[in-house]
Design an enzyme around this catalytic site. Structure first.
Site, mmCIF file in Angstrom:
data_model
loop_
_atom_site.group_PDB
_atom_site.id
_atom_site.type_symbol
_atom_site.label_atom_id
_atom_site.label_comp_id
_atom_site.label_asym_id
_atom_site.label_seq_id
_atom_site.Cartn_x
_atom_site.Cartn_y
_atom_site.Cartn_z
ATOM 1 C CE LYS A 181 0.741 1.048 4.464
ATOM 2 N NZ LYS A 181 1.184 2.361 5.023
ATOM 3 C CB THR A 238 -1.322 5.183 3.274
ATOM 4 O OG1 THR A 238 -1.737 4.113 2.435
ATOM 5 C CG2 THR A 238 -0.964 4.645 4.623
#
Length: 316
Positions: A181, A238
């Site tokens: 990610k 994020t």
């Protein structure tokens, strides 16, 4: 169970504060002796996460303490060196890495690095959607403890009312979700920094998740793990917050700048490691390849964007 947090950065400090907030005895060790001395004397958090009072039950250790659970809060590219230097002090405890990344040169996740250095270790990782400042302030946060074997004792020891710990035996899925990610967060940041807009960012998140899933499944991860906290949950966080160092680094790149050399941006090394591994596996990883090429200096941002936008529009 006694708990030590090894690493005085923002995340390690936050975990130490959160875990000792209910009166539990927790030790925090930092390699930065001066910063540790200041924390010990002032009872305030250090330079990585300043301005927070330290609970009375939190000990700032001068040396790596003996504990039942050692939370190793050092960056992914430093886990191996840390364990090689200090592993003899960690032989009788569960070692839980808090890093999110893939080791350059080996393609290993943090748990695999632990077991490669200390084959008999009870190794685990702690991952999921979280920012250090939120954890330290006691804001509700859910994390995943990934561990082969009986994880329940460690889960119980780390669980707190505002720090929810879920467990999984899918170590591959958990550590890959947390690492991959970061690559996509850099790409999402570039989209915003380059002025491509929120719609482009949403496309990066969706196509990035598909890319993450392809790679992780090839590495033995379970689809459900990627769809959970350590994969999709962490990805969304994020890619949408300026608190994310990876997203913020991407924004700087998109604006034509460079990330702060002193900041830990795990996605850069991870992109380079994963791009190399994916090439060997014959996997199509356009976003990962683009971030690797940009951060290695082989491609500039305008050309990277043009390359991605010129790809054939295939089946969803």
């Amino acid at each position: 169970m006694s708990i030590s947090v090894l690493g005085g950065g923002a995340f390690g400090t936050a975990l130490a504060i959160a875990l000792s907030g209910d009166g539990s005895e927790v030790s925090l060790w930092s390699r930065d002796r001066l910063d540790a001395d200041r924390m010990r004397e002032t009872r305030m958090s250090g330079k990585a996460l300043p301005g927070l009072s330290l609970p009375a039950s939190l000990t700032i250790a001068r040396d790596i303490p003996q504990a039942d659970i050692a939370l190793v809060a050092v960056p992914a590219q430093r886990v191996r060196a840390f364990l090689e230097e200090n592993g003899e002090r960690l032989t009788d405890c569960a070692i839980v890495s808090c890093a999110k990344g893939i080791e350059r040169g080996t393609g290993l996740g943090p748990v695999d690095v632990i077991t490669s250095v200390l084959p008999s270790a009870r190794a685990a990782c702690l991952t999921g959607p979280s920012f250090a400042v939120d954890i330290a302030r006691g804001l509700p946060t859910a994390l995943v403890l990934a561990m082969r074997g009986d994880a329940e004792p460690v889960q119980r020891a780390l669980n707190r009312p505002a720090l929810r710990i879920y467990r999984t035996s899918d170590v591959s899925g958990a550590q890959l979700g947390g690492a991959l990610k970061n690559i996509i967060a850099i790409a999402a940041g570039i989209a915003i920094g380059a002025g491509l807009g929120d719609s482009a960012r949403a496309s990066v998140i969706a196509r990035g998740f598909a890319e993450m899933s392809r790679y992780a499944r090839q590495r033995g991860a379970e689809t459900e793990t990627l769809q959970g906290l350590s994969g999709l949950g962490d990805l969304v966080l994020t890619c949408t917050s300026e608190k994310s160092r990876n997203f913020s680094a991407g924004v700087l790149l998109g604006k034509g700048g460079s990330p702060d050399a002193d900041a830990t941006v795990e996605g850069i090394a991870t992109a380079q490691a994963v791009a190399a591994e994916a090439a060997k596996m014959g996997l199509d990883m356009p976003l990962t390849n683009a971030i690797a090429a940009v951060t290695e200096g082989h491609l500039d941002i305008p050309m990277a964007i043009e390359t991605l936008l010129s790809r054939p529009a295939g089946k969803e």
